[in-house]
Write a protein that holds these residues in place. Sequence first.
Motif, PDB file in Angstrom:
ATOM      1  N   ALA A 237     -12.825 -12.145  -8.346  1.00  0.00           N
ATOM      2  CA  ALA A 237     -13.850 -13.176  -8.146  1.00  0.00           C
ATOM      3  C   ALA A 237     -14.971 -12.738  -7.210  1.00  0.00           C
ATOM      4  O   ALA A 237     -16.148 -13.016  -7.490  1.00  0.00           O
ATOM      5  N   PRO A 238     -14.685 -12.071  -6.074  1.00  0.00           N
ATOM      6  CA  PRO A 238     -15.782 -11.646  -5.198  1.00  0.00           C
ATOM      7  C   PRO A 238     -16.597 -10.484  -5.756  1.00  0.00           C
ATOM      8  O   PRO A 238     -17.542 -10.031  -5.115  1.00  0.00           O
ATOM      9  N   GLY A 239     -16.220  -9.994  -6.919  1.00  0.00           N
ATOM     10  CA  GLY A 239     -16.975  -8.900  -7.521  1.00  0.00           C
ATOM     11  C   GLY A 239     -16.502  -7.523  -7.127  1.00  0.00           C
ATOM     12  O   GLY A 239     -17.241  -6.543  -7.298  1.00  0.00           O
ATOM     13  N   PHE A 240     -15.278  -7.406  -6.628  1.00  0.00           N
ATOM     14  CA  PHE A 240     -14.761  -6.074  -6.291  1.00  0.00           C
ATOM     15  C   PHE A 240     -14.467  -5.318  -7.581  1.00  0.00           C
ATOM     16  O   PHE A 240     -13.796  -5.828  -8.482  1.00  0.00           O
ATOM     17  N   ARG A 241     -14.952  -4.105  -7.641  1.00  0.00           N
ATOM     18  CA  ARG A 241     -14.723  -3.291  -8.828  1.00  0.00           C
ATOM     19  C   ARG A 241     -13.322  -2.695  -8.825  1.00  0.00           C
ATOM     20  O   ARG A 241     -12.697  -2.571  -9.878  1.00  0.00           O
ATOM     21  N   THR A 242     -12.864  -2.287  -7.644  1.00  0.00           N
ATOM     22  CA  THR A 242     -11.496  -1.792  -7.505  1.00  0.00           C
ATOM     23  C   THR A 242     -10.867  -2.443  -6.286  1.00  0.00           C
ATOM     24  O   THR A 242     -11.557  -2.885  -5.362  1.00  0.00           O
ATOM     25  N   ALA A 243      -9.549  -2.499  -6.297  1.00  0.00           N
ATOM     26  CA  ALA A 243      -8.798  -2.915  -5.114  1.00  0.00           C
ATOM     27  C   ALA A 243      -7.508  -2.111  -5.101  1.00  0.00           C
ATOM     28  O   ALA A 243      -6.867  -1.916  -6.132  1.00  0.00           O
ATOM     29  N   VAL A 244      -7.150  -1.628  -3.913  1.00  0.00           N
ATOM     30  CA  VAL A 244      -6.016  -0.713  -3.801  1.00  0.00           C
ATOM     31  C   VAL A 244      -4.876  -1.335  -3.010  1.00  0.00           C
ATOM     32  O   VAL A 244      -5.084  -2.127  -2.093  1.00  0.00           O
ATOM     33  N   THR A 245      -3.669  -0.959  -3.391  1.00  0.00           N
ATOM     34  CA  THR A 245      -2.447  -1.387  -2.741  1.00  0.00           C
ATOM     35  C   THR A 245      -1.891  -0.212  -1.943  1.00  0.00           C
ATOM     36  O   THR A 245      -2.552   0.819  -1.790  1.00  0.00           O
ATOM     37  N   THR A 246      -0.656  -0.374  -1.456  1.00  0.00           N
ATOM     38  CA  THR A 246       0.085   0.779  -0.942  1.00  0.00           C
ATOM     39  C   THR A 246       1.322   1.032  -1.807  1.00  0.00           C
ATOM     40  O   THR A 246       2.233   1.746  -1.392  1.00  0.00           O
TER      41      THR A 246
END
Length: 353
Positions: free
Chosen positions: A292-301
Amino acid sequence: MAKGKTAMMRAALAGLHRTGAGRLLAPFTQGEGLIFTLHQVRPQTGEPPAFAPNRILEVTPDFLEAVLDQVLEAGLDVITLDEAADRLTHGEGGRFACFTFDDGYRDNCDYALPLFQERRLPFTLYVPTEYPSGHGELWWLALEQAIAKADPTVEVERDGEVWRLPTKTDAEKNRSYEAVYWWLRGLPEQKMRMVVCGLADRYEIDLTQQCRDLIMNWDELREFAGDPLVTIGAHTKDHLALAKLPVEEAVDQMLGSADRLESELGTRPVHFAYPYGDPGSAGAREFALAEAPGFRTAVTTRKGMLFPAHKDHLTALPRVSLNGEYQSLTYTALYLTGAPFAIWNGFQRVDAA
């Protein structure tokens, strides 16, 4: 990581190396590439102390330099997260590696940045926006300090009573740290922070000063971000485990951090890292919210390599930790094969649940 688990993991990695299984599995397990995660980078002075539970979050500049060269010699392209997303989406380009740093430690500027500049390699830094303001609570470090100071027991407020754990020896300190750390991780975020503040008061630890001593301030961050090799990503406002928050608060943490970074640095971040990043801190709800905020990628651990199927899960990307307990090129050579993570994940390539 507890000493026993560390020993078991080292033994498993040694077995993969000794038998050559990593190389044999590589064609099936190495995937398109990987994203490395780091925190602090600083020289080691003398022998590491026996009680240093957060050593897992530190690597030396020499080790990082050796890993950068190893990755390049292995034929991987070191690229930005934008290019990684492009390659996953379009299925073009060779194998790659991305390097990411969490939290904004000042030593990233002092020791890591010159290594990337020397090789003209890009990397990403994820910033919780209260940290450069000097208001962050690096509670895991405060807990280590409190236990290091406490003798013969550490006292923690738990459910209205004082919890006393032994701290006379290094072994006791390590066991007590593990017990308190994981108990705190299981608490609601606000309650956990209240307990940590009480612990800091009890053992005279200034959380604000600790943050200001270790983390780049906004002026330093602006200069750091001005290097074209650097991408700044969002990491919430307060470094909270989003899965523990109501939807509205989780979204505010994401959007608020992006808004603040845009205001301070002039560029809106399109990449995000979930604080802690484990399944208990970020799951399917958070992966959807990050879009929703427009993040193209998001990473975990979550541990793992990147595969073509990740093009449909760009807000649930795994990472591979450069862990201070495993500063060996033998281990990192195995990481590049993907074999340890395939075994860890039961040969499941995508974990986005």
